[in-house]
Design a protein around this motif. Structure first.
Motif, short mmCIF file in Angstrom:
data_model
loop_
_atom_site.label_atom_id
_atom_site.label_comp_id
_atom_site.label_asym_id
_atom_site.label_seq_id
_atom_site.Cartn_x
_atom_site.Cartn_y
_atom_site.Cartn_z
N ARG A 143 0.83 -1.21 0.00
CA ARG A 143 0.00 0.00 0.00
C ARG A 143 0.86 1.26 0.00
NH1 ARG A 143 -3.66 2.20 4.98
NH2 ARG A 143 -4.52 4.04 3.94
N HIS A 144 1.84 1.30 0.89
CA HIS A 144 2.71 2.47 0.95
C HIS A 144 3.66 2.51 -0.24
CE1 HIS A 144 5.01 5.71 2.73
NE2 HIS A 144 6.11 5.03 2.51
N GLY A 145 4.13 1.33 -0.67
CA GLY A 145 5.10 1.29 -1.76
C GLY A 145 4.52 1.76 -3.08
N LEU A 146 3.27 1.38 -3.38
CA LEU A 146 2.64 1.81 -4.63
C LEU A 146 2.48 3.33 -4.65
CD1 LEU A 146 -0.11 -0.93 -5.15
CD2 LEU A 146 1.98 -0.58 -6.49
N PHE A 147 2.09 3.90 -3.52
CA PHE A 147 1.93 5.35 -3.46
C PHE A 147 3.28 6.04 -3.64
CE2 PHE A 147 1.99 9.24 -0.86
CZ PHE A 147 1.03 9.98 -1.54
N SER A 148 4.32 5.54 -2.97
CA SER A 148 5.65 6.13 -3.09
C SER A 148 6.19 5.99 -4.51
CB SER A 148 6.61 5.47 -2.09
OG SER A 148 6.16 5.67 -0.77
N LEU A 203 -4.91 0.91 -1.91
CA LEU A 203 -5.67 0.22 -0.87
C LEU A 203 -6.41 -0.99 -1.45
CD1 LEU A 203 -6.76 0.03 2.00
CD2 LEU A 203 -8.57 1.64 1.35
N VAL A 204 -7.07 -0.80 -2.59
CA VAL A 204 -7.82 -1.90 -3.21
C VAL A 204 -6.89 -3.03 -3.62
CG1 VAL A 204 -9.22 -2.54 -5.20
CG2 VAL A 204 -9.70 -0.42 -3.98
N LEU A 205 -5.77 -2.69 -4.25
CA LEU A 205 -4.83 -3.71 -4.70
C LEU A 205 -4.22 -4.46 -3.53
CD1 LEU A 205 -3.04 -1.75 -7.57
CD2 LEU A 205 -4.61 -3.68 -7.82
#
Length: 252
Positions: free
Chosen positions: A203-208, A229-231
């Motif tokens: 979750r945090h890694g995709l956003f970063s 979040l969904v993924l």
């Protein structure tokens, strides 16, 4: 005879002319900054490669709900991918080397960036304010350690069969069922902890990664947060469905 004591005017230099014309040389980013950006891109790219593998692996795991024959056929098919262009099992070994390189690159980039961040803040404040970050961001470090330990265990368990109670390479379905049997609840517990850690990490890694690769708008940030979040929830649910199906007797 009179002497001319006047001082001659200074010669015009090219620099004022350049400034007048606005031809000031462009400043290059500091070398350390360029290096940090490269590391962030390496971390994002290697992370996305690992995420792609996680989803493909999850889809393969879900074939266990179609029965032993379907799951065993899928596991044996993986060994023959690329045949006859590649010898048997070569695809798996190429995949393992590529994933290992991605993991090493990801850990290397994360470690170097973390050390640089600490060096940039060498003085510790007596009253340090609380960091207003997400829970996932604050647990990236220990979550990464749990994931690394689980990967090592998972290889020894279902890849080499060293820690598996059945360890029959011809019947992968039996290996999975024996692995998550009710009597081995501690394996399911460790598996759950690791998968949940992957979810927070993802979750945090995709956003970063989205920010590193250029996402800066407020609307884009909301979309990326929702998608992450969904993924993450889908990944956690997909992986945990297998051990809990075995634990509850849905798969036996």
């Amino acid at each position: 005879m009179a002497v001319d004591t006047r001082v001659p005017p200074p010669k015009a230099t090219a620099e004022p002319a350049k400034k007048a014309l606005g031809k000031t040389p462009a400043k290059r980013a500091p070398r350390g900054l360029r290096s940090s950006v490269s590391l962030k891109i390496l971390m994002a790219a290697s992370g996305l490669l690992l995420v792609g593998f996680l989803y493909m692996h999850m889809l393969g795991n879900l074939k266990i709900f179609f029965g032993a024959d379907s799951f065993n056929h899928y596991a044996h098919w993986l060994r023959t991918v690329g045949v006859p262009l590649l010898p048997e099992d070569w695809f798996l070994w190429i995949q393992r080397f590529a994933l290992s390189a991605a993991v090493i690159a990801h850990i290397f980039a994360a470690t170097v960036l973390a050390r640089r961040a600490r060096r940039a803040r060498p003085v510790r404040y007596v009253h340090r304010p609380k960091v207003q970050g997400s829970y996932a961001a604050r647990t990236m470090r220990w979550g990464g350690v749990i994931i690394l330990l689980f990967v090592i265990y998972h290889i020894l368990d279902l890849t080499t069969g060293t820690l598996n109670p059945v360890a029959d390479p011809e019947h992968p379905y039996r290996n999975v069922v024996a692995d998550f049997a009710p009597g081995r609840w501690y394996v399911t517990l460790f598996y759950t902890l690791a998968v949940v850690s992957v979810g927070f990490h993802l979750r945090h890694g995709l956003f970063s990664a989205a920010r590193t690769l250029g996402q800066r708008t407020l609307r884009g940030e909301r979309i990326v947060r929702a998608a992450a979040l969904v993924l993450s929830v889908a990944l956690v649910a997909g992986y945990l469905s297998v051990p809990f199906a075995v634990l509850t007797g849905l798969v036996d």
